[in-house]
Enzyme design. Structure first.
Site, short mmCIF file in Angstrom:
data_model
loop_
_atom_site.label_atom_id
_atom_site.label_comp_id
_atom_site.label_asym_id
_atom_site.label_seq_id
_atom_site.Cartn_x
_atom_site.Cartn_y
_atom_site.Cartn_z
N ASP A 65 0.86 -1.18 0.00
CA ASP A 65 0.00 0.00 0.00
C ASP A 65 0.90 1.23 0.00
O ASP A 65 1.44 1.61 1.03
CB ASP A 65 -0.91 -0.02 1.23
CG ASP A 65 -1.79 1.21 1.32
OD1 ASP A 65 -1.71 2.09 0.44
OD2 ASP A 65 -2.57 1.31 2.30
N ASN A 88 3.05 4.91 -11.20
CA ASN A 88 1.78 4.84 -11.92
C ASN A 88 0.60 4.59 -10.99
O ASN A 88 -0.55 4.78 -11.38
CB ASN A 88 1.88 3.72 -12.97
CG ASN A 88 0.55 3.43 -13.64
OD1 ASN A 88 0.05 4.23 -14.43
ND2 ASN A 88 -0.04 2.28 -13.32
N TYR A 150 -13.41 17.32 -11.50
CA TYR A 150 -12.39 16.34 -11.10
C TYR A 150 -11.31 17.11 -10.33
O TYR A 150 -10.13 16.96 -10.58
CB TYR A 150 -11.82 15.65 -12.35
CG TYR A 150 -10.81 14.56 -12.10
CD1 TYR A 150 -11.06 13.54 -11.17
CD2 TYR A 150 -9.61 14.54 -12.79
CE1 TYR A 150 -10.11 12.54 -10.95
CE2 TYR A 150 -8.66 13.54 -12.58
CZ TYR A 150 -8.92 12.54 -11.66
OH TYR A 150 -8.00 11.56 -11.43
N THR A 188 -9.30 1.82 -19.74
CA THR A 188 -9.02 1.02 -18.55
C THR A 188 -10.28 0.96 -17.69
O THR A 188 -11.26 1.68 -17.93
CB THR A 188 -7.89 1.65 -17.72
OG1 THR A 188 -8.34 2.94 -17.25
CG2 THR A 188 -6.63 1.83 -18.55
#
Length: 252
Positions: A65, A88, A150, A188
């Site tokens: 994590d 990423n 966003y 994705t």
């Protein structure tokens, strides 16, 4: 084109799916040994098995994590000497200023923003000691377009763009290159989640999310492999005079 990457080692975060997995396959295809990092050990193991079956390279995994500093330190220690770091990992949720509460904002930034920065800080000294290394931060085009719906992602990506440019400006003194890639909409699971949210807001039906792809460049989202190829090139000696810059791969 031979990217002259054979025999190098790369650490790829968020490597179990989407762009991260595509980057793993692209680098492995160039003869790079890869270490994949993600939270879900089972999904990570499955991704590693696929890469390992297709390419004759070493593939290792480190479940972790990366929103936790102690885990970042552990990953850097377990990975050992690496030539390439691809940051990423991270998924910042959509929403306006009123919609994203403080806890959600902080959790998202702990992984996407501070996770990138912390892992750079963890691996940079060893790269500097060797006088070589490449860091590629896969950030996101929202840091340029700055959509208000966003807002946590827009602000976080913009911060990572500035971080990448600042570090990349200084890093040549240590023999290191630091670059970024800003993907646009990419096919994705993450993209589908965001488009479902937008379809609910704009069309009143999340199931109509595919309709939002019609006005994208070329009438489609980008492919993870198209982003991965850009990452592989930037990480390679073929791009050896590139640092402190961000490549946008968003279809124009």
């Amino acid at each position: 084109m031979d990217l002259h990457l054979a025999g190098r080692r790369a650490l790829i975060t968020g490597g179990s799916k989407g762009i991260g997995r595509a980057v793993a396959e692209a680098l492995a295809g160039e003869g790079v040994d890869v270490i994949l990092v993600a939270r879900d050990a089972a999904v990570l193991a499955e991704a590693a098995q696929v890469v390992r079956a297709r390419r004759q390279v070493n593939v290792a995994t480190i479940p972790a994590d990366l929103s936790r500093e102690d885990e970042v330190v552990r990953v850097a220690r377990e990975a050992g000497e690496i030539d390439i770091l691809v940051n990423n990992a991270g998924a910042i949720p959509p929403g306006t200023l009123a919609a994203v509460d403080n806890d959600t904002w902080r959790r998202a930034w702990d992984l996407k923003v501070f996770g990138f920065i912390s892992l750079c800080r963890a691996v940079y000294p060893a790269m500097a000691a060797r006088g070589s290394g490449v860091i590629v931060n896969v950030i996101g085009a929202a840091g340029e377009k700055l959509p208000a719906n966003y807002i946590a992602g827009s602000a976080g990506n913009a911060a990572l763009m500035a971080f990448t440019k600042a570090l990349g400006r200084a890093s040549p003194a240590d023999g290191i290159r630091v670059v970024g890639v800003n993907p646009g909409s990419t096919a994705t699971q993450r993209m589908e989640m965001l488009l479902r949210h937008r379809a609910q807001e704009t069309l009143g039906d999340a199931a109509r999310w595919m309709e939002l792809c019609r006005d994208m460049p070329f009438g489609r989202p980008g492919k993870p492999e198209e982003i991965a190829d850009a990452v592989a090139f930037l990480a390679s000696p073929r791009s050896g005079y590139t640092t402190g810059t961000i490549l946008t791969v968003a279809g124009g």
